[in-house]
Design a protein around this motif. Sequence first.
Motif, PDB file in Angstrom:
ATOM      1  N   LEU A 194       9.778  41.474  56.446  1.00  0.00           N
ATOM      2  CA  LEU A 194      10.930  40.796  57.053  1.00  0.00           C
ATOM      3  C   LEU A 194      10.968  39.307  56.725  1.00  0.00           C
ATOM      4  O   LEU A 194      12.025  38.694  56.667  1.00  0.00           O
ATOM      5  CB  LEU A 194      10.836  41.001  58.573  1.00  0.00           C
ATOM      6  CG  LEU A 194      12.057  40.763  59.428  1.00  0.00           C
ATOM      7  CD1 LEU A 194      13.225  41.598  58.952  1.00  0.00           C
ATOM      8  CD2 LEU A 194      11.748  41.081  60.886  1.00  0.00           C
TER       9      LEU A 194
ATOM     10  N   TYR B  12       8.945  48.553  62.658  1.00  0.00           N
ATOM     11  CA  TYR B  12       9.665  49.107  61.503  1.00  0.00           C
ATOM     12  C   TYR B  12      10.691  50.178  61.873  1.00  0.00           C
ATOM     13  O   TYR B  12      11.765  50.229  61.271  1.00  0.00           O
ATOM     14  CB  TYR B  12       8.660  49.606  60.450  1.00  0.00           C
ATOM     15  CG  TYR B  12       8.246  48.476  59.508  1.00  0.00           C
ATOM     16  CD1 TYR B  12       8.141  47.169  59.976  1.00  0.00           C
ATOM     17  CD2 TYR B  12       7.988  48.713  58.171  1.00  0.00           C
ATOM     18  CE1 TYR B  12       7.791  46.129  59.130  1.00  0.00           C
ATOM     19  CE2 TYR B  12       7.630  47.678  57.315  1.00  0.00           C
ATOM     20  CZ  TYR B  12       7.537  46.388  57.800  1.00  0.00           C
ATOM     21  OH  TYR B  12       7.200  45.368  56.961  1.00  0.00           O
TER      22      TYR B  12
ATOM     23  N   LEU C  17      13.783  48.342  62.517  1.00  0.00           N
ATOM     24  CA  LEU C  17      14.457  47.893  61.294  1.00  0.00           C
ATOM     25  C   LEU C  17      15.200  49.061  60.646  1.00  0.00           C
ATOM     26  O   LEU C  17      16.309  48.906  60.126  1.00  0.00           O
ATOM     27  CB  LEU C  17      13.436  47.309  60.309  1.00  0.00           C
ATOM     28  CG  LEU C  17      12.746  46.029  60.758  1.00  0.00           C
ATOM     29  CD1 LEU C  17      11.635  45.648  59.785  1.00  0.00           C
ATOM     30  CD2 LEU C  17      13.759  44.892  60.855  1.00  0.00           C
TER      31      LEU C  17
ATOM     32  N   HIS D 219       9.883  35.241  64.983  1.00  0.00           N
ATOM     33  CA  HIS D 219       9.576  36.663  64.877  1.00  0.00           C
ATOM     34  C   HIS D 219       8.104  36.917  65.140  1.00  0.00           C
ATOM     35  O   HIS D 219       7.251  36.109  64.780  1.00  0.00           O
ATOM     36  CB  HIS D 219       9.879  37.160  63.459  1.00  0.00           C
ATOM     37  CG  HIS D 219      11.206  37.814  63.346  1.00  0.00           C
ATOM     38  ND1 HIS D 219      12.017  37.675  62.246  1.00  0.00           N
ATOM     39  CD2 HIS D 219      11.863  38.640  64.183  1.00  0.00           C
ATOM     40  CE1 HIS D 219      13.110  38.366  62.420  1.00  0.00           C
ATOM     41  NE2 HIS D 219      13.047  38.960  63.583  1.00  0.00           N
TER      42      HIS D 219
ATOM     43  N   ARG E 221      19.249  45.190  53.638  1.00  0.00           N
ATOM     44  CA  ARG E 221      19.946  43.986  54.124  1.00  0.00           C
ATOM     45  C   ARG E 221      21.159  43.683  53.255  1.00  0.00           C
ATOM     46  O   ARG E 221      22.211  43.276  53.753  1.00  0.00           O
ATOM     47  CB  ARG E 221      19.004  42.779  54.085  1.00  0.00           C
ATOM     48  CG  ARG E 221      18.040  42.710  55.230  1.00  0.00           C
ATOM     49  CD  ARG E 221      17.428  41.325  55.362  1.00  0.00           C
ATOM     50  NE  ARG E 221      16.990  40.726  54.114  1.00  0.00           N
ATOM     51  CZ  ARG E 221      17.553  39.665  53.548  1.00  0.00           C
ATOM     52  NH1 ARG E 221      18.569  39.062  54.119  1.00  0.00           N
ATOM     53  NH2 ARG E 221      17.089  39.189  52.403  1.00  0.00           N
TER      54      ARG E 221
ATOM     55  N   ASP F  58      19.254  49.547  59.416  1.00  0.00           N
ATOM     56  CA  ASP F  58      19.695  50.088  58.130  1.00  0.00           C
ATOM     57  C   ASP F  58      20.653  51.270  58.364  1.00  0.00           C
ATOM     58  O   ASP F  58      21.761  51.325  57.812  1.00  0.00           O
ATOM     59  CB  ASP F  58      18.428  50.530  57.361  1.00  0.00           C
ATOM     60  CG  ASP F  58      18.706  51.160  56.020  1.00  0.00           C
ATOM     61  OD1 ASP F  58      19.832  51.014  55.523  1.00  0.00           O
ATOM     62  OD2 ASP F  58      17.788  51.810  55.463  1.00  0.00           O
TER      63      ASP F  58
ATOM     64  N   THR G  47      14.338  41.309  64.975  1.00  0.00           N
ATOM     65  CA  THR G  47      13.783  42.359  65.835  1.00  0.00           C
ATOM     66  C   THR G  47      13.494  41.875  67.256  1.00  0.00           C
ATOM     67  O   THR G  47      12.905  42.602  68.027  1.00  0.00           O
ATOM     68  CB  THR G  47      12.469  42.920  65.234  1.00  0.00           C
ATOM     69  OG1 THR G  47      11.580  41.839  65.041  1.00  0.00           O
ATOM     70  CG2 THR G  47      12.718  43.648  63.948  1.00  0.00           C
TER      71      THR G  47
ATOM     72  N   TYR H 278      18.027  40.694  59.342  1.00  0.00           N
ATOM     73  CA  TYR H 278      17.657  41.581  60.437  1.00  0.00           C
ATOM     74  C   TYR H 278      16.739  40.812  61.396  1.00  0.00           C
ATOM     75  O   TYR H 278      15.837  40.096  60.942  1.00  0.00           O
ATOM     76  CB  TYR H 278      16.891  42.804  59.918  1.00  0.00           C
ATOM     77  CG  TYR H 278      17.707  43.808  59.127  1.00  0.00           C
ATOM     78  CD1 TYR H 278      19.093  43.748  59.076  1.00  0.00           C
ATOM     79  CD2 TYR H 278      17.073  44.849  58.444  1.00  0.00           C
ATOM     80  CE1 TYR H 278      19.826  44.686  58.354  1.00  0.00           C
ATOM     81  CE2 TYR H 278      17.797  45.794  57.727  1.00  0.00           C
ATOM     82  CZ  TYR H 278      19.177  45.703  57.673  1.00  0.00           C
ATOM     83  OH  TYR H 278      19.895  46.629  56.964  1.00  0.00           O
TER      84      TYR H 278
ATOM     85  N   ALA I 244      17.342  45.314  68.484  1.00  0.00           N
ATOM     86  CA  ALA I 244      17.779  45.250  67.080  1.00  0.00           C
ATOM     87  C   ALA I 244      19.019  44.357  66.992  1.00  0.00           C
ATOM     88  O   ALA I 244      20.006  44.597  67.684  1.00  0.00           O
ATOM     89  CB  ALA I 244      18.101  46.648  66.569  1.00  0.00           C
TER      90      ALA I 244
ATOM     91  N   LEU J  15      13.576  47.159  52.149  1.00  0.00           N
ATOM     92  CA  LEU J  15      14.095  46.411  53.295  1.00  0.00           C
ATOM     93  C   LEU J  15      15.189  45.433  52.849  1.00  0.00           C
ATOM     94  O   LEU J  15      16.247  45.326  53.481  1.00  0.00           O
ATOM     95  CB  LEU J  15      12.947  45.654  53.979  1.00  0.00           C
ATOM     96  CG  LEU J  15      13.308  44.910  55.268  1.00  0.00           C
ATOM     97  CD1 LEU J  15      13.896  45.845  56.302  1.00  0.00           C
ATOM     98  CD2 LEU J  15      12.078  44.207  55.840  1.00  0.00           C
TER      99      LEU J  15
END
Length: 756
Positions: free
Chosen positions: A237, A484, A487, A478, A250, A491, A266, A264, A427, A246
């Motif tokens: 990230l 994950y 994340l 973060h 994005r 997506d 979290t 992204y 998220a 990843l």
Amino acid sequence: MDKRFDTPVILNVIQLENEERWRRRLRQFMPYLQEVFREFWRDTFSPHFDSKCPVKLKLLQAESAGALKSLLFRSGNAVTSDASRCCLFILDIMVPQEDGRGEEQEINALILDGRPLPDWLDLYFPAIPKLCLTRLGAEAVALPPGWKDLEFKDSMENLDRLKMTFRRLFRKWWDSPFWHELKKYASVDAAESWHTPGHNAGNAFLRSAFQGDVYQAFSMMSFATDLSVSVDKLGDLSEPLHESPLNQARARTAEVFGAHESFYVTNGTSTSNKAMLMTLLRPGEVVVLDRNCHKSVHQAVALSGAIPFYLTPRLNRRFSIWEPIPLADIENSLTAACGLKNCRPRLLILTTCTYEGFLYPIVKIARLCEELGVLFYADEAWCPYIAFHPYYVSGEGMEAFRFDAMHGGAHFTSQSTHKALAAFSQASMIHVSANFARLLESNGNRKWNWLRERFGHAGRGSYDRFRHELVEILRYWHSTSPHYPMLATLDRATVQMRLEGMARLEELLHLVQDLVSNVNDRCFSQGKRAILDMEDILGPHSASTLRADGYIKDPTKIILGFGSEKNCSLFKKELEGAPIQWEKSTDRSIEFLATLGTFRTHFEALKKLLFRHLDIIGVKKSLLRKAPKVTLFDGGSTLGTTPRFAFTGDAELIHLDEAVKEGRVCAQMLVPYPPGIPILLPGMLVTKSAVALVNDTIRRKGAKEVHGLFEHKHAFCLRVLTRVQEQNFKRKHPMEASIIKRVNDARASVERQNVS
Ligand SMILES: Cc1ncc(COP(=O)(O)O)c(C=O)c1O
């Protein structure tokens, strides 16, 4: 077919083309396209299950732009059911006229409702992929960003090649690379783990006599995919430039949400706001913001060291709701703030939509900001879905605009994907607009020199530097062990919204409309309205001014009104008994959120309960016709120091009432519920009206409803700056003290203007 789907899921491919032979060609190709889609579906959405593809592609053809419009819209911005299931537009590069007659012309030259056709399609259907068919050797036509061209008419001769091309395109439009890789790693490639997290793909749960139930309840995949950052190839990230699944995800998100780049996050939009504001603002700079902004925005302002110029908040006393700020007030405040010598504001921050669903006319505010050289940040925590349905478009011809920040012209937005879409809690996404990147990298307007200097590199504004700084600040916020699976839901939420966002929103808008008309019709005979619209909440006069300026209320935030506190509490008990859980309530209103996870059965249950209690729900229409009492939160925004100085300085606890008498500088946030917006903020002078509101909440609801209050032996205390620190501020920070004085004076004069 999967048991969840009683009927197949239909996705429509819509073609605009008037030559019968080419229309026939596409019809002939459809079975092949369906085959490609079936394979794609199996690989992408169901790779480890042997289930039958429930999705059918249907081809809809229009011969002219006019026919295309009737195929898509019923009336106003209500789409047809065919349009709501649209997944792809296929257009000829040469298109027929709007009325289907006359010469064919290049797609860019065709005007529909005052706009070039590509513009028109992007306005109403920005997230749906558009494919232009060309002929081999034809002259290249400039297509809008994101559009794809394909030499289809010649490739029909080689079907296998064409199928391969579509396979690639499907992956480009609708694949979810991160989810795909994560799942593949967890179920196929996973090595024996000697890394974090400590549960080791769930083993610490599974092999424990005391944790086995947790493993069963959360199921295998939630542990197997919880990998943190130990598996390099999935992506990191905090490394936005590395080629990884990843970062591919994005990039897809940015394309679907209409952004230049998306990030992204979290730790919720609370973190998105903090990272963005700390990237954009510098200590001592002025930022214009809604006093009703979420506390994370106020915390971010405090952390950045900036000086807030608050827009005057309006508290609707009838429903204890903070109203949206009228356009004239925003203009007055921005203009006054821009008149401050040597401390012009850098940023405007608004919450749109508000908690109750009021959407601001983004395009007008964005235009004003661009004229003044001020960046525009929209907190869209509550509405990550509004780019996905034409309902959220207003105005006509070239004046038509979308309400979402990215398509409406704002520079940045933060969205709580988890609040309204299919994603795990926390998220969130940050979107940065192409407009911002352009301002930063172009050499034009002098008003933006400050921006090009702030994010300058090698003598010019650099988007790469901006990204670098944002990512560096995101690293401060973060966790180094992001979740994950969360994340992966970002997506997947992206792909879901592109494929079925419009259909789900269409369904929700119908269900809400059905609920509103059924419930309000039944209340009609008793002279009441129960589910409130903009006119009911704000009063007819205020609502018509706001509507004329382009504000609307999002119907998916359902506000149920009551004539008395007693009726509101009685109905809450009925909800608890049902049991139905609402989003938030005030003394005379209860809010229900219709989200991507709200279905007909939810509406049926709520409707049934409302029908059973028509005697207690609703507000007399005679009352709603009168303007509600609105308090302009007078004087509650005068600053003594910067928020950061007050928040970090030496402070003491004194009795709430003493703090007013002695005119102290507040050193904390105080947030009475409802409506749950900070009433006192660090740096503000404590005022009588703020303390009265706090005392009123304590009396009626109890001290626990005022977040931040210090209670000791039934005395209520507030954290205020020590007198020594107040003096220190003026002595040690004379520049900031002088800016604060000017901001206070300018605000006071704007408040007088707003009242008159
Ligand atoms: C307007 C607004 N912005 C930001 C946030 C923070 O969002 P999150 O819960 O995703 O941190 C909230 C939360 O309620 C909010 O109402």
